[in-house]
Design an enzyme around this catalytic site. Structure first.
Site, PDB file in Angstrom:
ATOM      1  N   ILE A 164       0.803  -1.228   0.000  1.00 45.08           N
ATOM      2  CA  ILE A 164       0.000   0.000   0.000  1.00 45.08           C
ATOM      3  C   ILE A 164       0.831   1.271   0.000  1.00 45.08           C
ATOM      4  O   ILE A 164       0.307   2.364  -0.113  1.00 45.08           O
ATOM      5  CB  ILE A 164      -0.969   0.046   1.213  1.00 45.08           C
ATOM      6  CG1 ILE A 164      -0.212  -0.275   2.497  1.00 45.08           C
ATOM      7  CG2 ILE A 164      -2.147  -0.869   1.000  1.00 45.08           C
ATOM      8  CD1 ILE A 164      -1.013  -0.035   3.745  1.00 45.08           C
ATOM      9  N   ASP A 180       8.980  16.076   9.399  1.00 51.36           N
ATOM     10  CA  ASP A 180       8.596  15.730   8.022  1.00 51.36           C
ATOM     11  C   ASP A 180       7.078  15.780   7.871  1.00 51.36           C
ATOM     12  O   ASP A 180       6.457  14.862   7.335  1.00 51.36           O
ATOM     13  CB  ASP A 180       9.136  14.359   7.610  1.00 51.36           C
ATOM     14  CG  ASP A 180       9.127  14.177   6.087  1.00 51.36           C
ATOM     15  OD1 ASP A 180       8.982  15.195   5.368  1.00 51.36           O
ATOM     16  OD2 ASP A 180       9.257  13.040   5.615  1.00 51.36           O
TER      17      ASP A 180
HETATM   18  N1  ATP Z   1      -0.583   2.857   9.211  1.00 52.96           N
HETATM   19  C1  ATP Z   1      -0.698   2.940   7.892  1.00 52.96           C
HETATM   20  N2  ATP Z   1      -1.854   2.609   7.306  1.00 52.96           N
HETATM   21  C2  ATP Z   1      -1.976   2.691   5.976  1.00 52.96           C
HETATM   22  N3  ATP Z   1      -1.005   3.122   5.144  1.00 52.96           N
HETATM   23  C3  ATP Z   1       0.167   3.466   5.664  1.00 52.96           C
HETATM   24  C4  ATP Z   1       0.399   3.383   7.064  1.00 52.96           C
HETATM   25  N4  ATP Z   1       1.655   3.808   7.302  1.00 52.96           N
HETATM   26  C5  ATP Z   1       2.191   4.135   6.112  1.00 52.96           C
HETATM   27  N5  ATP Z   1       1.302   3.931   5.121  1.00 52.96           N
HETATM   28  C6  ATP Z   1       1.509   4.198   3.676  1.00 52.96           C
HETATM   29  O1  ATP Z   1       2.841   3.930   3.301  1.00 52.96           O
HETATM   30  C7  ATP Z   1       3.499   5.122   2.819  1.00 52.96           C
HETATM   31  C8  ATP Z   1       4.942   5.102   3.265  1.00 52.96           C
HETATM   32  O2  ATP Z   1       4.998   5.059   4.677  1.00 52.96           O
HETATM   33  P1  ATP Z   1       6.001   5.953   5.511  1.00 52.96           P
HETATM   34  O3  ATP Z   1       5.836   7.375   5.079  1.00 52.96           O
HETATM   35  O4  ATP Z   1       5.832   5.682   6.949  1.00 52.96           O
HETATM   36  O5  ATP Z   1       7.388   5.353   4.995  1.00 52.96           O
HETATM   37  P2  ATP Z   1       8.790   6.064   4.811  1.00 52.96           P
HETATM   38  O6  ATP Z   1       9.736   5.032   4.279  1.00 52.96           O
HETATM   39  O7  ATP Z   1       9.196   6.706   6.049  1.00 52.96           O
HETATM   40  O8  ATP Z   1       8.382   7.126   3.700  1.00 52.96           O
HETATM   41  P3  ATP Z   1       8.939   8.543   3.230  1.00 52.96           P
HETATM   42  O9  ATP Z   1      10.196   8.290   2.512  1.00 52.96           O
HETATM   43  O10 ATP Z   1       7.832   9.028   2.310  1.00 52.96           O
HETATM   44  O11 ATP Z   1       9.085   9.427   4.398  1.00 52.96           O
HETATM   45  C9  ATP Z   1       2.662   6.278   3.375  1.00 52.96           C
HETATM   46  O12 ATP Z   1       2.709   7.425   2.580  1.00 52.96           O
HETATM   47  C10 ATP Z   1       1.253   5.671   3.418  1.00 52.96           C
HETATM   48  O13 ATP Z   1       0.604   5.832   2.183  1.00 52.96           O
END
Ligand code: ATP
Length: 577
Positions: free
Chosen positions: A109, A227
């Site tokens: 997702i 962020d």
């Molecule tokens: N609890 C959740 N429920 C549903 N979707 C989620 C959840 N957590 C994250 N996502 C989805 O996954 C994507 C990526 O998650 P997250 O931003 O935590 O990862 P990241 O590796 O830190 O990303 P970024 O590089 O964008 O900061 C989010 O934009 C969201 O669409």
């Protein structure tokens, strides 16, 4: 397959933390022991030491029959794989791992800089959850540290508008770690980009109020998110907004300031002080991002979609005015000389956003103050007239139910639509120039990849050409271990003076194309294979170009497109249609 103890164990440990806190609050005794978890196989005792300072959670093995007790001891010792204990011991110590095979993966997702996110079913409870799989490509230290920091920070937070970390799953075989979160159906940027979705004033108030309440909690607990952007604001089908993605978050203590990295926050939401290289900052950085989001919701599109740090700062000054002379003197910001415009810009928020509801303007003005101290606090923002003036915020439960609308859903829908139109695989070009669909360009925050990458590439070439000792120093961002806020010395490269004037850049001209960029910590160097490639000129003193050098370059060779700089100048920030 790694791990060990089931859900009940973890829940027990969590429960007992709460329970022991309750004990301390209510009993005032110097020590206490209480059984907190109900079912026999998971009886847990809470013990508190005599000072009441430390709470210890121990499974009460005495309640287990012999073999069970042995199993527990073995599992408890081996619950976490040693590689993970070695790299993130502090972060995971309080958690009991779940087995990966107690979840059924349903769909991918989301994808972040250092993670993939899956929708999954918890086979023990039947609940739908989100599993954030941290990619430990070659145990890249940055990925590990982002993850460790995220776990540590999340365990300190407990608020309805902050995503809750529900557990950790590990697998010894695959050398991976999953963070278990409650599943959220939407994110704010995905919702806002949905065709036909136009938020009303009470709906915008409802979302922003929740965002500020979550931020207030983080700030009160000494956490800066660093962020805040639409795709990190998750929304469930009940209309509850939760701040997510604490990979860049840090602890900070306003009365004992430590230097922190300035390479944080996605470009469009990054405050001017960070663009100018500030290493001492506070809650103002999150409040600026919140101001950008408030204005974006009211305008119906991002208000300052810069493609490079230079362009971003230019957009900020154009809208918010360039700082007064005293600010430049007072701030002593490392990049002040680099970015100080030759001509001062007048602030024009009120004119630009004249169609915004009048009660929103004072809050937008406050949150988008150039001086971080003038942005106030999340608490003050929550008390602003925006929230007390009719129409008031609607109830989250009264918000419309939307179809899945995460950034990834929108991307998939766009791709499908393109495929349907038979355009799949073809680039939409006019005169050889790729046309970016307006919606693509304006409605999604680019997760700040390589800031000024083009400049960097050309500086690299120049360095090689001039036989400058090219000791490669990748911009490892917020290299958590170098982020003073977590108790380590901050990257001294930020203190290096940079000697070319942005004002020069503003008036040079070029026709070269530039990509959206921004270089926040994670994107600049978190994931295996990318960190070595991603650098920015201003992070490496060796690479700071001299004014003459920049002047001597053809504008196109430094990758700065005056084309867009001018376009940026004439571009109206816009109000809601
Ligand atoms: N609890 C959740 N429920 C549903 N979707 C989620 C959840 N957590 C994250 N996502 C989805 O996954 C994507 C990526 O998650 P997250 O931003 O935590 O990862 P990241 O590796 O830190 O990303 P970024 O590089 O964008 O900061 C989010 O934009 C969201 O669409």
């Amino acid at each position: 397959m790694g791990c060990v103890l089931g859900k009940e164990d973890r829940r027990s440990t969590r429960d007992l933390r709460h329970s022991s806190r309750d004990i301390r609050r209510s009993s005032g005794q110097s020590s206490a022991t209480v059984t907190v978890a109900g079912d026999v196989s998971n009886v847990v005792k809470v013990e508190r030491d005599a000072t009441g300072e430390r709470e210890t959670a121990r499974r009460h093995t005495g309640d287990f029959p012999g073999p069970e007790r042995r199993r527990f001891r073995m599992e408890n010792q081996q619950g976490w794989p040693s590689w993970l204990m070695a790299v993130a011991g502090d972060a995971i110590r309080d958690w009991t791992p779940r087995r990966a095979n107690t979840f059924e993966k349903l769909d991918k997702i989301g994808q972040g800089t250092y993670s993939n996110v899956y929708k999954a079913r918890d086979l023990l409870t039947g609940k739908i959850v989100a599993l954030k799989k941290v990619r430990f490509d070659n145990l890249e230290p940055e990925s590990v540290k982002f993850m460790a920091r995220e776990i540590l920070v999340l365990s300190k937070l407990d608020h309805p508008n902050v995503i809750k970390l529900e557990g950790l799953v590990t697998s010894r075989m695959s050398c991976s770690l999953y963070l278990v979160f409650e599943y959220m159906e939407h994110d704010l940027s995905g919702l806002a980009a949905c065709q036909g979705v136009k938020f009303t004033e009470p709906q915008i108030k409802c979302y922003v109020q929740q965002l500020l309440s979550g931020l207030e909690h983080c700030h009160n607990r000494g956490v800066l998110h660093r962020d805040i952007k639409g795709s990190n604001l998750l929304i469930d089908n009940e209309g509850i907004l939760k701040i997510a993605d604490f990979g860049l978050a840090t602890f900070y203590n306003p009365s004992h300031k430590q230097p922190m990295t300035s390479r944080v926050v996605t470009l469009w939401y990054r405050p001017p002080e960070l663009l100018l290289g500030a290493t001492y900052y506070g809650v103002g950085v999150d409040l600026w991002s919140a101001g950008c989001i408030l204005a974006e919701l009211l305008a119906g599109k991002p208000i300052m979609p810069g493609r490079t740090e230079v362009e971003q700062l230019h957009k900020i000054f154009k809208l918010c005015g360039s700082p007064a002379e005293e600010y430049w003197k007072k701030s002593k910001l490392p990049n002040a000389t680099l970015f100080k415009p030759q001509q001062p810009y007048k602030r024009c928020i009120a004119e630009t956003f004249k169609d915004f509801p009048s009660s929103s303007l004072p809050l937008v003005e406050t949150l988008l103050s150039i001086d971080p101290d003038e942005r106030g606090t999340a608490t003050a923002a929550l008390n602003s007239e925006f929230f007390t003036t009719e129409p008031c915020a609607c109830e989250p439960s009264s918000l419309p139910k939307y179809p899945p609308s995460k950034e990834m859903d929108v991307k998939l829908r766009d791709e499908e639509a393109r495929r349907q139109r038979g355009l799949s695989g073809k680039t939409n070009t006019v005169d050889g120039v790729r046309r970016v669909k307006v919606r693509d360009r304006t409605s999604r925050a680019i997760p700040a990849p390589e800031a000024n990458a083009e400049i960097q590439a050309n500086l690299d070439r120049w360095r090689v050409g001039n036989q400058v000792k090219a000791k490669s120093k990748s911009e490892k961002f917020p290299p958590p271990h170098q982020d003073g806020a977590v108790g380590h010395p901050q990257d001294a490269s930020h203190k290096a003076p940079v000697s070319f004037g942005a004002s020069d850049l503003f008036i040079s001209s070029s026709t070269s194309n530039t990509k959206p960029s921004g270089g926040s910590a994670k994107s600049a160097g978190a994931v295996g294979g990318t960190s070595r490639r991603r650098r920015t000129n201003k992070d490496d003193p060796q690479m700071a170009p001299s004014r003459n050098f920049i002047r001597g370059l053809k504008p196109s060779s430094i990758g700065l497109s005056m084309d867009y700089l001018f376009k940026g100048r004439s571009e109206v920030v816009g109000s809601r249609k």
